[in-house]
Design a protein around this motif. Structure first.
Motif, PDB file in Angstrom:
ATOM      1  N   GLU A   4       0.822  -1.209   0.000  1.00  0.00           N
ATOM      2  CA  GLU A   4       0.000   0.000   0.000  1.00  0.00           C
ATOM      3  C   GLU A   4       0.859   1.263   0.000  1.00  0.00           C
ATOM      4  OE1 GLU A   4      -2.729  -0.357   3.281  1.00  0.00           O
ATOM      5  OE2 GLU A   4      -4.179  -1.450   2.059  1.00  0.00           O
ATOM      6  N   THR A   5       1.982   1.220   0.702  1.00  0.00           N
ATOM      7  CA  THR A   5       2.890   2.367   0.712  1.00  0.00           C
ATOM      8  C   THR A   5       3.469   2.589  -0.677  1.00  0.00           C
ATOM      9  OG1 THR A   5       3.455   2.077   3.043  1.00  0.00           O
ATOM     10  CG2 THR A   5       5.017   3.313   1.698  1.00  0.00           C
ATOM     11  N   LEU A   6       3.903   1.515  -1.318  1.00  0.00           N
ATOM     12  CA  LEU A   6       4.409   1.650  -2.687  1.00  0.00           C
ATOM     13  C   LEU A   6       3.321   2.193  -3.611  1.00  0.00           C
ATOM     14  CD1 LEU A   6       6.570  -1.580  -3.131  1.00  0.00           C
ATOM     15  CD2 LEU A   6       7.362   0.769  -2.801  1.00  0.00           C
ATOM     16  N   ALA A   7       2.119   1.660  -3.481  1.00  0.00           N
ATOM     17  CA  ALA A   7       1.012   2.099  -4.338  1.00  0.00           C
ATOM     18  C   ALA A   7       0.681   3.574  -4.113  1.00  0.00           C
ATOM     19  CB  ALA A   7      -0.221   1.236  -4.089  1.00  0.00           C
ATOM     20  N   ALA A   8       0.755   4.029  -2.873  1.00  0.00           N
ATOM     21  CA  ALA A   8       0.470   5.435  -2.581  1.00  0.00           C
ATOM     22  C   ALA A   8       1.463   6.363  -3.277  1.00  0.00           C
ATOM     23  CB  ALA A   8       0.497   5.670  -1.069  1.00  0.00           C
ATOM     24  N   HIS A   9       2.662   5.853  -3.545  1.00  0.00           N
ATOM     25  CA  HIS A   9       3.683   6.625  -4.247  1.00  0.00           C
ATOM     26  C   HIS A   9       3.746   6.246  -5.726  1.00  0.00           C
ATOM     27  CE1 HIS A   9       5.253   8.583  -0.666  1.00  0.00           C
ATOM     28  NE2 HIS A   9       5.088   7.432  -0.039  1.00  0.00           N
ATOM     29  N   LYS A  10       2.661   5.600  -6.215  1.00  0.00           N
ATOM     30  CA  LYS A  10       2.524   5.178  -7.613  1.00  0.00           C
ATOM     31  C   LYS A  10       3.606   4.199  -8.045  1.00  0.00           C
ATOM     32  CE  LYS A  10       0.154   9.386  -8.973  1.00  0.00           C
ATOM     33  NZ  LYS A  10       0.034  10.024  -7.704  1.00  0.00           N
ATOM     34  N   CYS A  11       4.039   3.362  -7.092  1.00  0.00           N
ATOM     35  CA  CYS A  11       5.071   2.362  -7.368  1.00  0.00           C
ATOM     36  C   CYS A  11       4.493   0.962  -7.230  1.00  0.00           C
ATOM     37  CB  CYS A  11       6.232   2.500  -6.376  1.00  0.00           C
ATOM     38  SG  CYS A  11       7.150   4.033  -6.557  1.00  0.00           S
ATOM     39  N   PHE A  12       5.135   0.019  -7.890  1.00  0.00           N
ATOM     40  CA  PHE A  12       4.751  -1.377  -7.765  1.00  0.00           C
ATOM     41  C   PHE A  12       5.964  -2.247  -8.038  1.00  0.00           C
ATOM     42  CE2 PHE A  12       3.769   0.146 -11.974  1.00  0.00           C
ATOM     43  CZ  PHE A  12       4.284  -0.828 -12.811  1.00  0.00           C
ATOM     44  N   LEU A  13       5.848  -3.521  -7.692  1.00  0.00           N
ATOM     45  CA  LEU A  13       6.946  -4.467  -7.843  1.00  0.00           C
ATOM     46  C   LEU A  13       6.869  -5.177  -9.183  1.00  0.00           C
ATOM     47  CD1 LEU A  13       6.837  -6.145  -4.320  1.00  0.00           C
ATOM     48  CD2 LEU A  13       8.328  -4.312  -5.085  1.00  0.00           C
ATOM     49  N   ALA A  14       7.992  -5.236  -9.859  1.00  0.00           N
ATOM     50  CA  ALA A  14       8.164  -6.029 -11.077  1.00  0.00           C
ATOM     51  C   ALA A  14       9.595  -6.565 -10.993  1.00  0.00           C
ATOM     52  CB  ALA A  14       7.954  -5.194 -12.321  1.00  0.00           C
ATOM     53  N   PRO A  25       2.930  10.269 -14.612  1.00  0.00           N
ATOM     54  CA  PRO A  25       1.630  10.800 -15.041  1.00  0.00           C
ATOM     55  C   PRO A  25       1.364  10.600 -16.537  1.00  0.00           C
ATOM     56  CG  PRO A  25       2.717  12.361 -13.598  1.00  0.00           C
ATOM     57  CD  PRO A  25       3.711  11.265 -13.879  1.00  0.00           C
ATOM     58  N   SER A  26       2.431  10.525 -17.332  1.00  0.00           N
ATOM     59  CA  SER A  26       2.256  10.336 -18.775  1.00  0.00           C
ATOM     60  C   SER A  26       1.961   8.886 -19.134  1.00  0.00           C
ATOM     61  CB  SER A  26       3.518  10.793 -19.514  1.00  0.00           C
ATOM     62  OG  SER A  26       4.616   9.979 -19.140  1.00  0.00           O
ATOM     63  N   GLY A  27       2.012   8.005 -18.130  1.00  0.00           N
ATOM     64  CA  GLY A  27       1.735   6.597 -18.368  1.00  0.00           C
ATOM     65  C   GLY A  27       2.975   5.750 -18.583  1.00  0.00           C
ATOM     66  N   GLN A  28       4.128   6.398 -18.626  1.00  0.00           N
ATOM     67  CA  GLN A  28       5.375   5.660 -18.786  1.00  0.00           C
ATOM     68  C   GLN A  28       5.811   5.073 -17.459  1.00  0.00           C
ATOM     69  OE1 GLN A  28       7.801   8.792 -20.420  1.00  0.00           O
ATOM     70  NE2 GLN A  28       7.581   7.937 -22.480  1.00  0.00           N
ATOM     71  N   LEU A  29       6.629   4.019 -17.543  1.00  0.00           N
ATOM     72  CA  LEU A  29       7.175   3.389 -16.350  1.00  0.00           C
ATOM     73  C   LEU A  29       8.637   3.775 -16.194  1.00  0.00           C
ATOM     74  CD1 LEU A  29       5.687  -0.193 -16.738  1.00  0.00           C
ATOM     75  CD2 LEU A  29       4.795   1.713 -15.384  1.00  0.00           C
TER      76      LEU A  29
END
Length: 100
Positions: free
Chosen positions: A34-44, A53-57
């Motif tokens: 949830e902390t990662l998600a709040a900062h718009k991050c995720f695991l890969a 914001p532009s949709g790029q990773l």
């Protein structure tokens, strides 16, 4: 904005104490995600990625593991906070050079 987790608003100093074994507190899997998600991050694996914001990773940091092969959640959150701080500082320096 200061980097804070969703886990009772832990600061980077408190995360460092957890990483160094000076704190009995542990980060649950859900709080970590949830902390990662709040900062718009995720695991890969092997990376923590951030959606711009532009949709790029963008790669934020590598995922680190403890000696047992489990995610070292405190270290990952510290690395994410460090990268955000470094990026923010770099953007401020560029902005100040562009200011008239």
């Amino acid at each position: 904005m200061a980097f804070a987790t969703l886990i009772a608003q832990l600061s980077p100093t408190e995360l460092k104490a957890m990483k160094d074994g000076c704190s009995q507190f542990v980060v649950s899997d859900m709080d970590f995600l949830e902390t990662l998600a709040a900062h718009k991050c995720f695991l890969a694996p092997p990376w923590v990625l951030r959606a711009n914001p532009s949709g790029q990773l963008a790669r934020v940091t590598r995922i680190s593991y403890d000696v047992d092969g489990n995610l070292d959640k405190a270290s990952v959150l510290l690395a994410v906070a460090h990268e955000f701080r470094r990026t923010t500082t770099r953007h401020r320096q560029v902005d100040s050079r562009l200011a008239f």
